[in-house]
Design a protein around this motif. Structure first.
Motif, PDB file in Angstrom:
ATOM      1  N   THR A  45       0.822  -1.207   0.000  1.00  0.00           N
ATOM      2  CA  THR A  45       0.000   0.000   0.000  1.00  0.00           C
ATOM      3  C   THR A  45       0.860   1.262   0.000  1.00  0.00           C
ATOM      4  N   GLU A  46       0.174   2.374  -0.152  1.00  0.00           N
ATOM      5  CA  GLU A  46       0.844   3.676  -0.085  1.00  0.00           C
ATOM      6  C   GLU A  46       1.501   3.876   1.278  1.00  0.00           C
ATOM      7  N   ALA A  47       0.919   3.303   2.327  1.00  0.00           N
ATOM      8  CA  ALA A  47       1.494   3.448   3.671  1.00  0.00           C
ATOM      9  C   ALA A  47       2.824   2.722   3.782  1.00  0.00           C
ATOM     10  N   GLU A  48       2.936   1.549   3.178  1.00  0.00           N
ATOM     11  CA  GLU A  48       4.234   0.865   3.200  1.00  0.00           C
ATOM     12  C   GLU A  48       5.261   1.656   2.402  1.00  0.00           C
ATOM     13  N   ALA A  49       4.849   2.273   1.314  1.00  0.00           N
ATOM     14  CA  ALA A  49       5.758   3.113   0.532  1.00  0.00           C
ATOM     15  C   ALA A  49       6.245   4.299   1.359  1.00  0.00           C
ATOM     16  N   ARG A  50       5.337   4.913   2.128  1.00  0.00           N
ATOM     17  CA  ARG A  50       5.754   6.008   3.005  1.00  0.00           C
ATOM     18  C   ARG A  50       6.736   5.519   4.062  1.00  0.00           C
ATOM     19  N   ALA A  51       6.556   4.304   4.536  1.00  0.00           N
ATOM     20  CA  ALA A  51       7.478   3.753   5.523  1.00  0.00           C
ATOM     21  C   ALA A  51       8.872   3.575   4.927  1.00  0.00           C
ATOM     22  N   ARG A  52       8.949   3.147   3.672  1.00  0.00           N
ATOM     23  CA  ARG A  52      10.260   3.021   3.026  1.00  0.00           C
ATOM     24  C   ARG A  52      10.933   4.382   2.895  1.00  0.00           C
ATOM     25  N   ASP A  53      10.176   5.381   2.462  1.00  0.00           N
ATOM     26  CA  ASP A  53      10.733   6.734   2.348  1.00  0.00           C
ATOM     27  C   ASP A  53      11.199   7.241   3.715  1.00  0.00           C
ATOM     28  N   TRP A  54      10.393   7.002   4.723  1.00  0.00           N
ATOM     29  CA  TRP A  54      10.732   7.404   6.096  1.00  0.00           C
ATOM     30  C   TRP A  54      12.038   6.753   6.534  1.00  0.00           C
ATOM     31  N   ALA A  55      12.172   5.462   6.269  1.00  0.00           N
ATOM     32  CA  ALA A  55      13.366   4.728   6.700  1.00  0.00           C
ATOM     33  C   ALA A  55      14.612   5.210   5.964  1.00  0.00           C
ATOM     34  N   VAL A  56      14.500   5.390   4.656  1.00  0.00           N
ATOM     35  CA  VAL A  56      15.658   5.840   3.874  1.00  0.00           C
ATOM     36  C   VAL A  56      16.137   7.200   4.370  1.00  0.00           C
ATOM     37  N   GLN A  57      15.224   8.110   4.589  1.00  0.00           N
ATOM     38  CA  GLN A  57      15.596   9.448   5.059  1.00  0.00           C
ATOM     39  C   GLN A  57      16.301   9.375   6.416  1.00  0.00           C
ATOM     40  N   ARG A  58      15.766   8.578   7.330  1.00  0.00           N
ATOM     41  CA  ARG A  58      16.357   8.484   8.667  1.00  0.00           C
ATOM     42  C   ARG A  58      17.719   7.798   8.635  1.00  0.00           C
ATOM     43  N   LEU A  59      17.830   6.719   7.884  1.00  0.00           N
ATOM     44  CA  LEU A  59      19.091   5.971   7.857  1.00  0.00           C
ATOM     45  C   LEU A  59      20.210   6.813   7.234  1.00  0.00           C
ATOM     46  N   ARG A  60      19.875   7.564   6.208  1.00  0.00           N
ATOM     47  CA  ARG A  60      20.889   8.443   5.612  1.00  0.00           C
ATOM     48  C   ARG A  60      21.294   9.541   6.589  1.00  0.00           C
ATOM     49  N   ALA A  61      20.324  10.107   7.294  1.00  0.00           N
ATOM     50  CA  ALA A  61      20.633  11.152   8.268  1.00  0.00           C
ATOM     51  C   ALA A  61      21.487  10.612   9.410  1.00  0.00           C
ATOM     52  N   MET A  62      21.333   9.349   9.748  1.00  0.00           N
ATOM     53  CA  MET A  62      22.127   8.737  10.811  1.00  0.00           C
ATOM     54  C   MET A  62      23.572   8.487  10.394  1.00  0.00           C
ATOM     55  N   GLY A  63      23.844   8.480   9.094  1.00  0.00           N
ATOM     56  CA  GLY A  63      25.211   8.297   8.628  1.00  0.00           C
ATOM     57  C   GLY A  63      25.538   6.921   8.098  1.00  0.00           C
ATOM     58  N   PHE A  64      24.531   6.061   7.902  1.00  0.00           N
ATOM     59  CA  PHE A  64      24.793   4.736   7.344  1.00  0.00           C
ATOM     60  C   PHE A  64      25.204   4.856   5.881  1.00  0.00           C
ATOM     61  N   GLU A  65      25.909   3.828   5.418  1.00  0.00           N
ATOM     62  CA  GLU A  65      26.387   3.796   4.042  1.00  0.00           C
ATOM     63  C   GLU A  65      25.465   2.944   3.174  1.00  0.00           C
ATOM     64  N   ASN A  66      25.519   3.228   1.869  1.00  0.00           N
ATOM     65  CA  ASN A  66      24.837   2.402   0.868  1.00  0.00           C
ATOM     66  C   ASN A  66      23.348   2.224   1.174  1.00  0.00           C
ATOM     67  N   VAL A  67      22.725   3.281   1.655  1.00  0.00           N
ATOM     68  CA  VAL A  67      21.298   3.214   1.975  1.00  0.00           C
ATOM     69  C   VAL A  67      20.516   3.182   0.656  1.00  0.00           C
ATOM     70  N   ARG A  68      19.622   2.214   0.542  1.00  0.00           N
ATOM     71  CA  ARG A  68      18.913   2.044  -0.722  1.00  0.00           C
ATOM     72  C   ARG A  68      17.653   1.209  -0.505  1.00  0.00           C
ATOM     73  N   VAL A  69      16.798   1.236  -1.507  1.00  0.00           N
ATOM     74  CA  VAL A  69      15.627   0.358  -1.559  1.00  0.00           C
ATOM     75  C   VAL A  69      15.832  -0.619  -2.701  1.00  0.00           C
ATOM     76  N   GLU A  70      15.625  -1.904  -2.422  1.00  0.00           N
ATOM     77  CA  GLU A  70      15.604  -2.908  -3.473  1.00  0.00           C
ATOM     78  C   GLU A  70      14.137  -3.250  -3.725  1.00  0.00           C
TER      79      GLU A  70
END
Length: 473
Positions: free
Chosen positions: A74-99
């Motif tokens: 659903t659109e809600a799961e898509a928002r969760a992926r966007d939320w996670a990518v934004q947070r993980l990149r802000a935290m400083g993790f490497e190679n953050v991506r969605v497969e």
């Protein structure tokens, strides 16, 4: 006086020999595992830091508040992926991506059930994931009770023509959740078994252990070549009510209306972030939790807690300034609830790299304290697991059976393909009170217990990733 001095000398020599032997044993262990005293001390420090407080609570609070329920596809799961990518990149993790990958789509519609006779009253139900709907106006039929899935299987073909089956099959509590596999079979296959007997729909007692009027959803599957009939779960109090009516020996009629929507394709994906290894970056240790949830609650214990626990553990390692030898890969799995689809897709995409996947585990059993460690690894790997056990003992975590480890559901496809596995077993005595219900919300989580989980996961993640052993048997 002479005897006393001589005896003292012998005791001193013995003590020196014992110390030397112990030192030699420690040195041998360090050589075998690749874990130096400094590395083990680092794991201990990370553990203690987690116990003092981690970001896990803030993470699960944000996920359940800013995204909420996250039904796969659903659109809600898509928002969760966007939320996670934004947070993980802000935290400083490497190679953050969605497969990304696609899945069959399904969304819940209106759901209603009423006992029409002999004692008219409403019933609390929820459709099982993947169920077809009823005709537009619903359907009305006689309700035929069965004590178990085995009893339903044993009834004669055609005996349920035009009727609705009801199966009781009450789940029991266990600390490790071991009863779920047995009782959950009803949810997964009951509709097709009932349809083979002629039923036009099936109602089941919720696969759960609570006494609240909250029915438990969960994914089901239709067998090939069998009519697809509507399938729903009754809350446990409503199931109790039905069974009291059964004991009065009067025929029952039920009206059932369900209007889910299905599609052939819907988007999903696995979110990946890494701490790249300092010496063996091609070797991968996996931790994570699944990002999707059912749509009734806010997915706090299933599995916002697992997402938060493993992300917080990885963040502690990232912030420590020390990289492990191997790459630590954090995977926030997609579409777990509808059939481990993220896990199967990951294996398909990474099968050629499977030998470089060293070991993995997942947090997906709520947010209560961890009480046991199990692992299925090589003798060399067991030496590392023994060190983990030493560091986890002060947390109340004891070694368990090493014959069948488990790993968390999303890693099952990888484990079946040969990935070594380890499980940090949480106390699940009350987990199935909340599982897949409206009651899966943030207020059920204890932040102190959450940090105990983080402490255990950071010990595993650091030691597995900083070791040099081959965990494969």
């Amino acid at each position: 006086m002479f005897v006393t001095i001589a005896r003292a000398r012998r005791l001193l020599v013995a003590a020196l020999l014992l110390t030397a032997t112990g030192a030699a044993a420690d040195a041998a262990r360090d050589t075998a595992t690749g874990l130096s005293p400094a590395s083990i001390a680092h794991a201990r420090g990370l553990r203690d830091q987690a116990l003092d407080g981690s970001l896990a609570w803030d993470m699960v609070e944000a996920l359940t508040t800013e995204v909420g329920p996250r039904l796969a596809g659903t659109e809600a799961e898509a928002r969760a992926r966007d939320w996670a990518v934004q947070r993980l990149r802000a935290m400083g993790f490497e190679n953050v991506r969605v497969e990304p990958f696609t899945i069959p789509g399904w969304e819940r519609g209106e759901e209603r059930a009423v006992l029409l006779a002999p004692f008219p009253q409403p019933l609390e139900i929820t459709g099982l994931g993947g169920s077809v709907g009823t005709p537009g106006d619903g359907l009305e039929a006689e309700l035929v009770p069965f004590e178990s899935l085995a009893a339903l299987r044993a009834t004669a073909p055609g005996s349920l023509d035009g009727k609705i089956a009801y199966v009781s099959h009450a789940m029991q509590r266990t600390q490790d959740g071991s009863s779920y596999g047995f009782y959950g079979t009803l949810r997964r296959v009951g509709a097709s078994v009932a349809a083979e007997k002629g039923a036009v729909a099936i109602l089941i007692r919720s696969i759960g252990t609570d006494s609240h009027r909250f029915p438990h959803t969960g994914q089901m599957r239709y067998a090939e070549g069998v009519p697809r009939i509507p399938a729903a779960a009754l809350s446990n109090p409503d199931a109790d009510q039905i069974e009291r009516v059964v004991r009065r020996g009067q025929p029952m009629r039920v009206h059932l209306a369900m209007s889910p929507q299905a599609s052939s394709e819907a988007p999903s994906g696995n979110v990946i972030a890494e701490i790249v290894g300092r010496e063996r970056p091609e070797e991968i240790v996996i931790i994570g939790g699944h990002l999707d949830s059912w749509d009734l609650g806010t997915g706090a214990i299933d599995d916002g807690a697992g997402v938060a626990i493993t992300t917080a553990a990885a963040k502690l390692i990232l912030d420590s300034g020390q990289r492990p030898r191997r790459t630590l890969r954090l995977i926030l799995w997609g579409a777990e609830e509808v059939g481990l689809l993220g896990g199967y897709e990951y294996l398909r995409a990474h099968r050629e790299q499977l030998p470089q996947h060293i070991i993995g585990t997942e947090s997906d059993f709520g947010a209560e304290r961890i009480w046991q460690l199990t692992a299925q690894v090589s003798p060399a790997g067991q030496a590392v697991v023994d060190i983990m056990s030493e560091l986890l003992a002060p947390l109340g975590v004891a070694p368990g059976s090493m014959d069948k480890a488990g790993s968390g559901p999303d890693l099952v496809p990888m484990v079946e393909a040969g990935l070594p596995s380890l499980r940090l077993v949480q106390n699940g005595m009350d987990y199935f009170d909340l599982h897949h219900t409206h009651d899966d919300t943030l207020d059920k989580i204890d932040p102190v217990a959450l940090d105990q989980n983080v402490a255990a996961y950071v010990v595993f993640a650091w030691l597995a990733a900083d070791s040099t052993v081959n965990f494969r048997r």
